[in-house]
Motif scaffolding. Structure first.
Motif, PDB file in Angstrom:
ATOM      1  N   TYR A 290      33.844  46.260  51.757  1.00 57.44           N
ATOM      2  CA  TYR A 290      33.034  45.113  52.164  1.00 57.44           C
ATOM      3  C   TYR A 290      31.778  45.013  51.308  1.00 57.44           C
ATOM      4  O   TYR A 290      31.167  46.022  50.945  1.00 57.44           O
ATOM      5  CB  TYR A 290      32.615  45.236  53.630  1.00 57.44           C
ATOM      6  N   HIS A 291      31.399  43.769  51.019  1.00 58.39           N
ATOM      7  CA  HIS A 291      30.133  43.492  50.338  1.00 58.39           C
ATOM      8  C   HIS A 291      29.517  42.285  51.021  1.00 58.39           C
ATOM      9  O   HIS A 291      30.145  41.230  51.110  1.00 58.39           O
ATOM     10  CB  HIS A 291      30.376  43.195  48.853  1.00 58.39           C
ATOM     11  N   GLY A 292      28.288  42.414  51.507  1.00 57.15           N
ATOM     12  CA  GLY A 292      27.617  41.284  52.143  1.00 57.15           C
ATOM     13  C   GLY A 292      27.824  41.265  53.645  1.00 57.15           C
ATOM     14  O   GLY A 292      28.125  42.284  54.285  1.00 57.15           O
ATOM     15  N   ASP A 293      27.674  40.084  54.234  1.00 56.50           N
ATOM     16  CA  ASP A 293      27.708  39.894  55.688  1.00 56.50           C
ATOM     17  C   ASP A 293      29.156  39.693  56.131  1.00 56.50           C
ATOM     18  O   ASP A 293      29.720  38.590  56.005  1.00 56.50           O
ATOM     19  CB  ASP A 293      26.849  38.680  56.058  1.00 56.50           C
ATOM     20  N   SER A 306      31.124  38.809  50.294  1.00 57.99           N
ATOM     21  CA  SER A 306      30.360  37.664  50.778  1.00 57.99           C
ATOM     22  C   SER A 306      29.023  37.608  50.058  1.00 57.99           C
ATOM     23  O   SER A 306      28.259  38.573  50.095  1.00 57.99           O
ATOM     24  CB  SER A 306      30.134  37.767  52.289  1.00 57.99           C
ATOM     25  N   GLU A 307      28.746  36.484  49.426  1.00 61.29           N
ATOM     26  CA  GLU A 307      27.488  36.317  48.717  1.00 61.29           C
ATOM     27  C   GLU A 307      26.408  35.683  49.587  1.00 61.29           C
ATOM     28  O   GLU A 307      25.226  35.995  49.438  1.00 61.29           O
ATOM     29  CB  GLU A 307      27.701  35.425  47.487  1.00 61.29           C
ATOM     30  N   LEU A 319      44.484  41.661  51.348  1.00 61.89           N
ATOM     31  CA  LEU A 319      43.918  40.422  50.829  1.00 61.89           C
ATOM     32  C   LEU A 319      42.660  40.686  50.006  1.00 61.89           C
ATOM     33  O   LEU A 319      42.014  41.727  50.151  1.00 61.89           O
ATOM     34  CB  LEU A 319      43.571  39.456  51.963  1.00 61.89           C
ATOM     35  N   VAL A 320      42.330  39.717  49.180  1.00 60.97           N
ATOM     36  CA  VAL A 320      41.030  39.616  48.524  1.00 60.97           C
ATOM     37  C   VAL A 320      40.387  38.332  49.019  1.00 60.97           C
ATOM     38  O   VAL A 320      40.977  37.253  48.910  1.00 60.97           O
ATOM     39  CB  VAL A 320      41.179  39.572  46.992  1.00 60.97           C
ATOM     40  N   ILE A 321      39.182  38.431  49.584  1.00 63.67           N
ATOM     41  CA  ILE A 321      38.461  37.271  50.098  1.00 63.67           C
ATOM     42  C   ILE A 321      37.074  37.299  49.480  1.00 63.67           C
ATOM     43  O   ILE A 321      36.318  38.254  49.675  1.00 63.67           O
ATOM     44  CB  ILE A 321      38.365  37.292  51.636  1.00 63.67           C
ATOM     45  N   VAL A 322      36.740  36.256  48.716  1.00 63.02           N
ATOM     46  CA  VAL A 322      35.470  36.216  47.992  1.00 63.02           C
ATOM     47  C   VAL A 322      34.782  34.890  48.294  1.00 63.02           C
ATOM     48  O   VAL A 322      35.363  33.820  48.086  1.00 63.02           O
ATOM     49  CB  VAL A 322      35.680  36.361  46.476  1.00 63.02           C
ATOM     50  N   GLU A 323      33.540  34.978  48.768  1.00 61.36           N
ATOM     51  CA  GLU A 323      32.754  33.786  49.106  1.00 61.36           C
ATOM     52  C   GLU A 323      31.519  33.725  48.219  1.00 61.36           C
ATOM     53  O   GLU A 323      30.782  34.704  48.091  1.00 61.36           O
ATOM     54  CB  GLU A 323      32.337  33.849  50.576  1.00 61.36           C
TER      55      GLU A 323
END
Length: 469
Positions: A290-293, A306-307, A319-323
């Motif tokens: 995890y990265h971010g909120d 999450s940025e 999965l890969v989930i990038v915001e």
């Protein structure tokens, strides 16, 4: 023992790490594994080696990013060579070799990609120490990664006769299929091709003279007419354009009889995709990174980055989930390499998400495009202490500036005045103007543009501290 001349190749685009990596801010300028960027870590892991100041080769459009990131790690003495256009690695390294020998010195060039991860620095330094005697003896040394699995995404190097702490290169092999990669791994004879090298500058130029003289002639002509601009060295674009577009492997390493490979087992990764970033990231007990909120429930073996906003996952795996502020990517980890196909669609459709983030870095600071309409655009602008935007004019838009924090020194036609917090000013269409931060804290303001055309190319620069006028 010869001093090492580090050469950092910082010209890639990192399309498989979209939406975080974009054309104007690719992965080498991102903080993917710790607080430093990939470029900064490439520089700082060289500390302790006997070396000249680094040569960094980058694209013209990335020059201010490079200069700022070097400044942040106190590498101001590094030399920044600007490629007028991409011509692959062989010509870029030729420019560095010519630059390194322009003072009648002949150092060992340590050629490194600026976007690789190496976690065991001691082993990295040991492999360099093993390579130095071989390079001094007149060999072109490449570093081969000791493989951990049957990878199909890398080229391979077959080891031949043992030479000191390395091996004569028997052959270079293109990316294999799965079955072939498994046989390579089982044989113990093959290493991954890392794209890192150590060799005498003059030897590389001599090998180019033999195997690719047209490339060498083009690079010599390009370096014969250079121009220093602030922190940068520009080479002659017309001459450089005549160089063949070839990698160092194809132009030199596959043809020479002087190629030697030194094994490197230092927890290396090129972080070539989101799945490879997941591989090297810290994970929870369920295999998630995890990265971010991020909030998660019944989630397994997933990377969530999450940025800006809260990202929540329920009942998903692999999965890969990038915001980011302007895009969201959801991909299966096994298909992470195919993100580049989305980037190709963005390019073909000329969408802004291909080239830039919503937040854009400039030599004077940052601007964030908050909202855009038919005849308006709203930006949040941050100007670094002491920095000044160019003296400029717009043909098609007016601008309203509201200072949120700090103090702005505004030139508006013939007048120059200060605008402080909660105050505003208006710049009419066609008015010559400038904005400067005279203070010691960042200046933050909201800019509201209105007019018939709001593109970044509607700027006529009269004077600029960064050579853009």
């Amino acid at each position: 023992m010869s001093l090492i001349q580090p050469v950092l190749m910082a010209g890639g685009n990192g399309t498989r790490l979209w939406p975080l990596s974009r054309q104007l801010r690719p992965k080498q300028f991102l903080s993917l594994h710790d607080d430093n960027t990939m470029l900064q870590n490439t520089l700082t892991r060289l500390e302790g080696l006997k070396q000249h100041p680094a040569i960094v080769i980058c694209n013209e459009e990335h020059r201010f990013l490079v200069a700022e990131q070097l400044r942040q790690v106190s590498a101001n003495s590094a030399r920044i060579l600007l490629e007028p256009m991409g011509r692959n690695t062989a010509p870029a390294i030729a420019l560095a070799a010519l630059a390194a020998t322009d003072q009648e010195e002949d150092p060992l060039l340590l050629v490194l990609a600026a976007d690789h991860l190496i976690q065991d620095i001691d082993k990295f330094h040991n492999s360099i120490a093993h390579a130095i005697p071989l390079a001094e003896e007149g060999h072109l040394v490449t570093f081969g990664i000791v493989p951990s699995h049957a990878e199909t995404g890398y080229g391979y190097i077959q080891q031949g006769q043992e030479m000191g702490k390395g091996f004569k290169v028997k052959r270079f092999v293109e990316k294999p299929d799965g079955a072939t990669a498994a046989t390579y791994l089982a044989s113990g004879e093959y290493l991954w091709n890392s794209g890192m090298f150590l060799f005498r500058a003059s030897l590389y130029l001599a090998e180019l003279e033999e195997h690719q003289p047209k490339m060498l002639n083009a690079c010599r002509a390009a370096m014969a007419v250079t121009a220093d601009d602030l922190d940068f060295t520009r080479v002659n674009a017309e001459a450089f354009a005549q160089s063949p577009n070839e990698s160092i492997d194809y132009a030199v390493m596959e043809k020479t009889d002087k190629a030697v490979v030194v094994p490197l087992d230092a927890r290396w990764s090129d972080i070539g995709s989101w799945s490879s970033l997941w591989d090297v990231s810290d994970k929870c007990g369920a295999g998630n990174s995890y990265h971010g909120d991020v909030l998660h429930e019944d989630t397994h073996n997933t990377l969530v980055w999450s940025e800006n906003r809260l990202v929540a996952t329920v009942g998903v795996e692999d999965l890969v989930i990038v915001e980011t502020k302007d895009a969201v990517l959801v991909a299966h980890k096994d298909k992470a390499q195919d993100v580049k196909k989305i980037v190709q669609q963005l390019k073909e459709q000329e969408r802004p998400e291909f080239k830039n983030h919503r937040e854009v870095y400039r030599p004077w600071g940052i601007y964030d495009s908050l909202a855009t309409g038919n005849r308006y655009q709203v930006k949040c602008i941050t100007v670094k202490p002491g920095a000044k935007l160019s003296v400029q004019m717009h043909h098609h838009r007016a601008e309203h500036w509201v200072v949120v924090s700090g103090t702005a020194e505004v030139t508006n036609g013939e007048k120059t005045y200060l605008v402080t917090e909660n105050e505003s000013t208006y710049i009419p269409i066609g008015q010559v103007h400038a904005l400067q931060n005279p203070g010691v804290i960042p200046l933050e303001l909201i800019e509201v543009q209105s007019g018939s055309y709001l593109g970044e190319d509607d700027i006529v620069r009269y004077k600029d501290n960064y050579g853009r006028a």
